[in-house]
Scaffold this motif. Sequence first.
Motif, PDB file in Angstrom:
ATOM      1  N   VAL A  92      12.419 -38.590  38.191  1.00 56.27           N
ATOM      2  CA  VAL A  92      10.996 -38.828  38.427  1.00 56.27           C
ATOM      3  C   VAL A  92      10.359 -37.544  38.937  1.00 56.27           C
ATOM      4  N   LYS A  93       9.178 -37.301  38.463  1.00 61.33           N
ATOM      5  CA  LYS A  93       8.435 -36.131  38.910  1.00 61.33           C
ATOM      6  C   LYS A  93       8.205 -36.191  40.418  1.00 61.33           C
ATOM      7  N   ASN A  94       8.378 -35.064  41.070  1.00 54.69           N
ATOM      8  CA  ASN A  94       8.187 -34.875  42.510  1.00 54.69           C
ATOM      9  C   ASN A  94       9.378 -35.359  43.337  1.00 54.69           C
ATOM     10  N   SER A  95      10.435 -35.886  42.709  1.00 51.63           N
ATOM     11  CA  SER A  95      11.622 -36.298  43.448  1.00 51.63           C
ATOM     12  C   SER A  95      12.376 -35.078  43.957  1.00 51.63           C
ATOM     13  N   LYS A 115      20.720 -37.328  45.103  1.00 49.80           N
ATOM     14  CA  LYS A 115      19.348 -37.567  45.553  1.00 49.80           C
ATOM     15  C   LYS A 115      19.210 -37.037  46.978  1.00 49.80           C
ATOM     16  N   GLU A 144      17.425 -42.194  37.118  1.00 48.64           N
ATOM     17  CA  GLU A 144      16.078 -41.885  36.664  1.00 48.64           C
ATOM     18  C   GLU A 144      15.587 -40.584  37.288  1.00 48.64           C
TER      19      GLU A 144
END
Length: 705
Positions: free
Chosen positions: A4-7, A67, A2
């Motif tokens: 996700v914004k700001n990740s 990540k 996924e």
Amino acid sequence: MELVKNSVWDIRNVDGVQPGLYRLLQVFENISCLILFNLESTKGIRRPIAIDLERFSRSLNKKEALKGSFSLPPHVLMSEEEINERYAAVRDKNFSLIESLIEQSEFIFDYATKNRVQSLARHAKDKGKARTTIARLLSTYWRYGQDKNALLPAYQYSGGRGQQRKVSESALGAPRTSRTLAVKRSKTFIVTDADKEKIRKVLEKYHLKPGGKNLVETRKELLRTYYSDEIKKAKALGEIPYVPSYKQVHSWKHKLFTEDEISRKSSTEHDYFLNKRDLLGNARQRWSVPGSCFEIDATVADVHIVSSFGKQYVLGRPTIYTIVDRASAMIVGLNVSLYFASWRAARQALANAFLPKGPYCKEFGINIQNSDWPAAHIPLRLMCDNGEMIGLNPQHLVVPLTELQLSPPYRPDFKSMVERRFGLLNKEMIHNLLGTTRGGKVVRGDKDPRKDAIYTLSEFTALLIDAVLELNRSLYKSLATSSSLLIEKDILPTPLNFWKAHIAEHKHALKLADSNDVISRLYPPAKASMTRGGIEYNNMFYSCDRVVKDKLASIARTNGQWQLDARINENTTNYIYVRFDKNDAFTKCSLLKKGSMLKNLPMHESEFVLDWLNRNYEKSPISVESIDTKVSRTNIEKKAKARSKSDRMTSAEKTKNTRERRKTEIHETANKVVSDPSLRVQPNDKTDISTNTNSVVYLPRRRSQ
């Protein structure tokens, strides 16, 4: 995965993207595009970049993009209540300059893909700010998490805090000022790298060591060692010497050395680990159940005691051996003796820990149930000093029962539980007794504590047992968080309850001890003698059923005495343990009534009696009167021999008519004191005998045989 914004993503091998950490600012699904912002560089103005969504997804599948994580600075991680009002005003003002831009997705896309963005220039003109100011605020906002607090002023980085400033020709800091114009102050000394090295050497040599000089004296040593020429020159010229000040030495002490280095260098290893080390761990972390580990240690009691046979005989300070269970903090073993810390005293404490406590307490007049002090077990391991417990005897006698672990030298923290019990016993009981030394804190002019000593060893031990029982029933908050059993059973967090709860649930590492095995291994060995008066030890006599049944005292009277192996309980004279045959177990023998004077006393009192007798024998090997008596006997003997030589009678004549001579001697010596008849007093004479000093009274004659 996924998106996700700001990740934060760690990009390693993506075409057209420089490797590094990136923050995901926006996802444009309609055009299959991502907007990323580089987090690596902290200087200058950086723009976001655009990347194809499908290409980024393929990189994720190939593990070329993973990540990541990015740590925000402390000034950003603050709640609204903690933010200074002045800082909040700056933040709100900065945020108002970019708020309308960050809400426009088209602007973010244009800013990431175009070289010139007209909307940014128009916005800066409308706000009355430079274009670079707006761009810098946008970079800060995106770097620190796209949150309003990202625009808080980072004043913690201002002034180069924590960094050494470069040496310049002008002095740093405020100049010295004179309170009056009449006095001229010296100019500020500029500390160079060479001066720093001098200060460091002097601090290490004189100040940063156990018992080192204070900083004032250390500065004087610095001036004597490195600035003597400057001081002599200033003295000759009548000027103020150009040397480092006390404040500079103090400041550079904390700059050249960390606080931990200062603490370590100024303390001995023993003092550092005992009083200054960090306390991050907990003794119960590894030893969470009773019996996992016992700790044993000794200390000299802070009180003087006296002998039971004479309060004028001060015996000094006894030695206390204590054994504590590390998991429950319960005191499981105790021994008080006049011996210094040694294997002889330690083995007595171990025997006390491994055997039931009811009989032990009864010896000192304290009646308890076994449940009041239920510790009578052998632990999995025993933590001890490498002093009295490092010899061959402990290894040979204790290792078959439990595992010995020796603590390193100068590391009392390895036995923190038992060390703390000593402190609690001093605070709660010992320092309140007459004769206490209060841990050596004697003020000049105070009375000698030995003159106040009133307690015997038995009385002091009884008081100590009461204090131990009270400690085992005391509340400890740390026990409540070390085990859930106390909360489940809803019982108070005391060492005694902790012990009982875990025993009941079979959560322990204990094993029961065989009393005969403990007695034979740990009680001090001795030699006793089988005599006609019983089993003799230290001039005390003992007996048991076997002595009476087998007539051993009678055999010893007929055939002579013989030696027996014995085991002694140093706490009492009431009994000893004797082995009559090498294949037999030890038998308990009780003190006979003829030794009742020593009943209910510690064993050292019998030794005191023997020492007292020996001292008196040494003090008076013969009496002074016996010397005069011998002289008198000798004179009488000489006179009798001289008279015998002058006698010419034969032996037959001397022994002839002995009976008649005996009667005559009695008549002449007993009934006829004086030869003058006029001085005799008749039976019916009424003369007052008390007033007549020359009168003779005739006593009744005995009946003839």
